[in-house]
Design a protein around this motif. Structure first.
Motif, PDB file in Angstrom:
ATOM      1  N   ARG A   1       5.114   6.093   1.236  1.00 42.22           N
ATOM      2  CA  ARG A   1       5.088   6.112  -0.231  1.00 42.22           C
ATOM      3  C   ARG A   1       4.413   4.856  -0.769  1.00 42.22           C
ATOM      4  O   ARG A   1       3.696   4.917  -1.767  1.00 42.22           O
ATOM      5  CB  ARG A   1       6.499   6.277  -0.784  1.00 42.22           C
TER       6      ARG A   1
ATOM      7  N   GLY B   1       1.446   6.826  -1.644  1.00 41.53           N
ATOM      8  CA  GLY B   1       2.047   7.400  -2.839  1.00 41.53           C
ATOM      9  C   GLY B   1       2.774   8.702  -2.580  1.00 41.53           C
ATOM     10  O   GLY B   1       3.260   9.351  -3.502  1.00 41.53           O
ATOM     11  N   HIS B   2       2.859   9.111  -1.325  1.00 40.13           N
ATOM     12  CA  HIS B   2       3.561  10.334  -0.924  1.00 40.13           C
ATOM     13  C   HIS B   2       3.906  10.236   0.551  1.00 40.13           C
ATOM     14  O   HIS B   2       3.396   9.380   1.266  1.00 40.13           O
ATOM     15  CB  HIS B   2       2.701  11.585  -1.185  1.00 40.13           C
TER      16      HIS B   2
ATOM     17  N   ASP C   1       1.349  -4.396  -2.646  1.00 38.42           N
ATOM     18  CA  ASP C   1       1.827  -3.377  -1.710  1.00 38.42           C
ATOM     19  C   ASP C   1       1.833  -3.908  -0.277  1.00 38.42           C
ATOM     20  O   ASP C   1       2.717  -3.568   0.507  1.00 38.42           O
ATOM     21  CB  ASP C   1       0.989  -2.103  -1.815  1.00 38.42           C
TER      22      ASP C   1
END
Length: 137
Positions: free
Chosen positions: A11, A15-16, A36
């Motif tokens: 994630r 982002g998934h 990040d």
């Protein structure tokens, strides 16, 4: 250090979540922000002393990114990392940074530190006030 291999790392990077049952043993990424990269390191998704080939350690790469993420004039450019996420079923499951990319205006300090830190890369490009890219195998 036991690395964390839950879907939180996916994630952060993508982002998934990744469906590892239909994906190879690793997935490449680009465009990872300094924040990040720090989240991955702080979350235990990257080993701080790990290296990609002859790269600096993951911790040193993240520290470099953080140092220049807000520095003048670098904040006018774009700084990111690229690398790979290794499947949680693999023995070396982790997130690995393979290099750092920057485009935009640079300071002399940035050029000197980038060259000093990343000169051993398998692929290395540094053009003052334009572009810096390195890749470690």
């Amino acid at each position: 250090m036991n690395l964390v291999t839950d879907a939180g790392r996916e994630r952060i990077v993508f982002g998934h979540e990744i469906d590892w049952s239909v994906t190879g043993p690793e997935v490449k990424f680009e465009g990872l922000s300094p924040a990040d990269a720090r989240a991955l390191l702080a979350g235990g998704y990257m080993h701080p002393d790990a290296r990609s080939g002859r790269s600096p350690t993951m911790a040193k790469m993240v520290e470099f990114m953080e140092r220049y993420a807000e520095a003048v004039p670098e904040r006018e450019g774009m700084l990111s990392a690229h690398g790979r996420v290794i499947a949680p079923t693999e023995p070396d499951s982790q997130v690995v940074l393979e290099g750092v990319i920057y485009s935009g205006p640079t300071s002399d300090a940035f050029v000197k530190e980038y060259a000093t830190l990343f000169y051993r890369a398998d692929s290395f490009m540094l053009e003052k006030d334009l572009h810096a890219r390195c890749w470690f195998d």
